[in-house]
Motif scaffolding. Sequence first.
Motif, PDB file in Angstrom:
ATOM      1  N   GLY A   1       0.803  -1.223   0.000  1.00 31.01           N
ATOM      2  CA  GLY A   1       0.000   0.000   0.000  1.00 31.01           C
ATOM      3  C   GLY A   1       0.832   1.268   0.000  1.00 31.01           C
ATOM      4  O   GLY A   1       0.368   2.319   0.440  1.00 31.01           O
ATOM      5  N   LYS A   2       2.056   1.194  -0.510  1.00 32.56           N
ATOM      6  CA  LYS A   2       2.940   2.367  -0.528  1.00 32.56           C
ATOM      7  C   LYS A   2       2.391   3.499  -1.389  1.00 32.56           C
ATOM      8  O   LYS A   2       2.779   4.646  -1.207  1.00 32.56           O
ATOM      9  N   GLU A   3       1.482   3.165  -2.318  1.00 35.56           N
ATOM     10  CA  GLU A   3       0.924   4.201  -3.185  1.00 35.56           C
ATOM     11  C   GLU A   3      -0.026   5.136  -2.435  1.00 35.56           C
ATOM     12  O   GLU A   3      -0.276   6.247  -2.886  1.00 35.56           O
ATOM     13  N   ILE A   4      -0.546   4.706  -1.275  1.00 33.55           N
ATOM     14  CA  ILE A   4      -1.456   5.585  -0.529  1.00 33.55           C
ATOM     15  C   ILE A   4      -1.006   5.836   0.911  1.00 33.55           C
ATOM     16  O   ILE A   4      -1.514   6.740   1.556  1.00 33.55           O
ATOM     17  N   ALA A   5      -0.071   5.054   1.433  1.00 34.95           N
ATOM     18  CA  ALA A   5       0.324   5.170   2.843  1.00 34.95           C
ATOM     19  C   ALA A   5       1.793   5.559   2.969  1.00 34.95           C
ATOM     20  O   ALA A   5       2.621   5.186   2.144  1.00 34.95           O
ATOM     21  N   SER A   6       2.100   6.315   4.025  1.00 34.32           N
ATOM     22  CA  SER A   6       3.495   6.679   4.299  1.00 34.32           C
ATOM     23  C   SER A   6       3.694   6.845   5.799  1.00 34.32           C
ATOM     24  O   SER A   6       2.767   7.168   6.538  1.00 34.32           O
ATOM     25  N   ILE A   7       4.935   6.613   6.214  1.00 34.36           N
ATOM     26  CA  ILE A   7       5.325   6.793   7.619  1.00 34.36           C
ATOM     27  C   ILE A   7       6.471   7.781   7.635  1.00 34.36           C
ATOM     28  O   ILE A   7       7.458   7.619   6.904  1.00 34.36           O
ATOM     29  N   LYS A   8       6.336   8.802   8.461  1.00 31.35           N
ATOM     30  CA  LYS A   8       7.374   9.830   8.539  1.00 31.35           C
ATOM     31  C   LYS A   8       8.593   9.334   9.314  1.00 31.35           C
ATOM     32  O   LYS A   8       9.721   9.493   8.888  1.00 31.35           O
ATOM     33  N   GLU A   9       8.325   8.712  10.457  1.00 29.52           N
ATOM     34  CA  GLU A   9       9.418   8.237  11.312  1.00 29.52           C
ATOM     35  C   GLU A   9       9.776   6.809  10.922  1.00 29.52           C
ATOM     36  O   GLU A   9       8.982   5.900  11.099  1.00 29.52           O
ATOM     37  N   LYS A  10      10.987   6.621  10.430  1.00 29.14           N
ATOM     38  CA  LYS A  10      11.406   5.291   9.974  1.00 29.14           C
ATOM     39  C   LYS A  10      11.969   4.452  11.117  1.00 29.14           C
ATOM     40  O   LYS A  10      11.937   3.239  11.070  1.00 29.14           O
ATOM     41  N   GLU A  11      12.508   5.106  12.140  1.00 31.91           N
ATOM     42  CA  GLU A  11      13.042   4.375  13.293  1.00 31.91           C
ATOM     43  C   GLU A  11      12.583   5.078  14.569  1.00 31.91           C
ATOM     44  O   GLU A  11      12.692   6.291  14.687  1.00 31.91           O
ATOM     45  N   ILE A  12      12.087   4.294  15.494  1.00 31.38           N
ATOM     46  CA  ILE A  12      11.525   4.838  16.733  1.00 31.38           C
ATOM     47  C   ILE A  12      12.222   4.172  17.903  1.00 31.38           C
ATOM     48  O   ILE A  12      12.466   2.967  17.889  1.00 31.38           O
ATOM     49  N   ILE A  13      12.512   4.974  18.916  1.00 31.18           N
ATOM     50  CA  ILE A  13      13.105   4.434  20.143  1.00 31.18           C
ATOM     51  C   ILE A  13      12.008   4.382  21.200  1.00 31.18           C
ATOM     52  O   ILE A  13      11.344   5.381  21.468  1.00 31.18           O
ATOM     53  N   ILE A  14      11.829   3.198  21.764  1.00 30.49           N
ATOM     54  CA  ILE A  14      10.816   3.009  22.812  1.00 30.49           C
ATOM     55  C   ILE A  14      11.543   2.824  24.132  1.00 30.49           C
ATOM     56  O   ILE A  14      12.230   1.818  24.325  1.00 30.49           O
ATOM     57  N   PRO A  15      11.409   3.780  25.063  1.00 32.22           N
ATOM     58  CA  PRO A  15      12.048   3.630  26.371  1.00 32.22           C
ATOM     59  C   PRO A  15      11.460   2.444  27.137  1.00 32.22           C
ATOM     60  O   PRO A  15      10.333   2.018  26.869  1.00 32.22           O
ATOM     61  N   PRO A  16      12.207   1.912  28.101  1.00 35.92           N
ATOM     62  CA  PRO A  16      11.676   0.791  28.888  1.00 35.92           C
ATOM     63  C   PRO A  16      10.479   1.219  29.725  1.00 35.92           C
ATOM     64  O   PRO A  16      10.352   2.380  30.100  1.00 35.92           O
ATOM     65  N   LYS A  17       9.605   0.250  29.999  1.00 38.83           N
ATOM     66  CA  LYS A  17       8.404   0.458  30.822  1.00 38.83           C
ATOM     67  C   LYS A  17       7.533   1.589  30.265  1.00 38.83           C
ATOM     68  O   LYS A  17       7.014   2.407  31.004  1.00 38.83           O
ATOM     69  N   THR A  18       7.411   1.638  28.954  1.00 38.62           N
ATOM     70  CA  THR A  18       6.659   2.704  28.297  1.00 38.62           C
ATOM     71  C   THR A  18       5.582   2.102  27.412  1.00 38.62           C
ATOM     72  O   THR A  18       5.785   1.084  26.775  1.00 38.62           O
ATOM     73  N   LYS A  19       4.453   2.793  27.372  1.00 34.30           N
ATOM     74  CA  LYS A  19       3.415   2.426  26.419  1.00 34.30           C
ATOM     75  C   LYS A  19       2.925   3.705  25.743  1.00 34.30           C
ATOM     76  O   LYS A  19       3.270   4.804  26.160  1.00 34.30           O
ATOM     77  N   ASP A  20       2.169   3.554  24.701  1.00 33.57           N
ATOM     78  CA  ASP A  20       1.582   4.669  23.959  1.00 33.57           C
ATOM     79  C   ASP A  20       2.606   5.577  23.293  1.00 33.57           C
ATOM     80  O   ASP A  20       2.489   6.791  23.327  1.00 33.57           O
ATOM     81  N   VAL A  21       3.626   4.990  22.671  1.00 33.97           N
ATOM     82  CA  VAL A  21       4.535   5.741  21.819  1.00 33.97           C
ATOM     83  C   VAL A  21       3.861   5.797  20.448  1.00 33.97           C
ATOM     84  O   VAL A  21       3.653   4.771  19.811  1.00 33.97           O
ATOM     85  N   LYS A  22       3.494   7.001  20.010  1.00 34.33           N
ATOM     86  CA  LYS A  22       2.686   7.158  18.803  1.00 34.33           C
ATOM     87  C   LYS A  22       3.503   6.993  17.522  1.00 34.33           C
ATOM     88  O   LYS A  22       4.599   7.517  17.415  1.00 34.33           O
ATOM     89  N   VAL A  23       2.895   6.268  16.591  1.00 38.93           N
ATOM     90  CA  VAL A  23       3.463   6.110  15.252  1.00 38.93           C
ATOM     91  C   VAL A  23       2.358   6.481  14.257  1.00 38.93           C
ATOM     92  O   VAL A  23       1.468   5.685  13.982  1.00 38.93           O
ATOM     93  N   PRO A  24       2.400   7.721  13.739  1.00 37.72           N
ATOM     94  CA  PRO A  24       1.361   8.121  12.779  1.00 37.72           C
ATOM     95  C   PRO A  24       1.626   7.550  11.396  1.00 37.72           C
ATOM     96  O   PRO A  24       2.753   7.551  10.909  1.00 37.72           O
TER      97      PRO A  24
END
Length: 185
Positions: free
Chosen positions: A72-95
């Motif tokens: 679905g690359k023709e209609i979808a894109s992700i701005k952040e290609k690499e995300i760092i998730i700290p320990p004991k964390t939830k709800d890190v947003k990936v739009p």
Amino acid sequence: MSYKYIKIINFLVILIISSLFVNAFGVTLPYHPENGFGELGLYPGQEAEIIFMLQNMIGDKELRVETFIKEGKEIASIKEKEIIIPPKTKDVKVPVKIKVPKSATSTDKFLVSVYFKEVASNPGGTTSLGTGIEQRFYVTITALPSLLERINNKLPFKLQDTAALLVIILIMLVWWFIVKKRSKK
């Protein structure tokens, strides 16, 4: 002890020891999957953004997660290609941004597949296993709404409700004038 029991004990010991080194992340879906897939209805030319949530609740190391669109690359894109998730964390947003082409018709249906892959950090050059999670959803193209539907979507109330209220007020005014005119006679 028999050989069978020694194998079972060895297996349990290895399982317990390997569970001490567990590192994992999870993905929270922005939709309720039906038959394994979510569905998003958009109009031709419409843009939308859906948010996936990442979490790292197990372990005490931060995780690097690589994100990319597999289908679905023709209609979808992700701005952040690499995300760092700290320990004991939830709800890190990936739009994830969805942009439907204006040439799409109401019979079109696009499959979008978003892949989240843990980037293994092993400075010693040893082999390590990483986790990968793939989430799929359909973007279904719906017919353009009528002018009345568009107005109703922008207003905090329905236009039909306002028209009904105006008719009721008009009926009450006419009734009031009739009663007032009869009372003067």
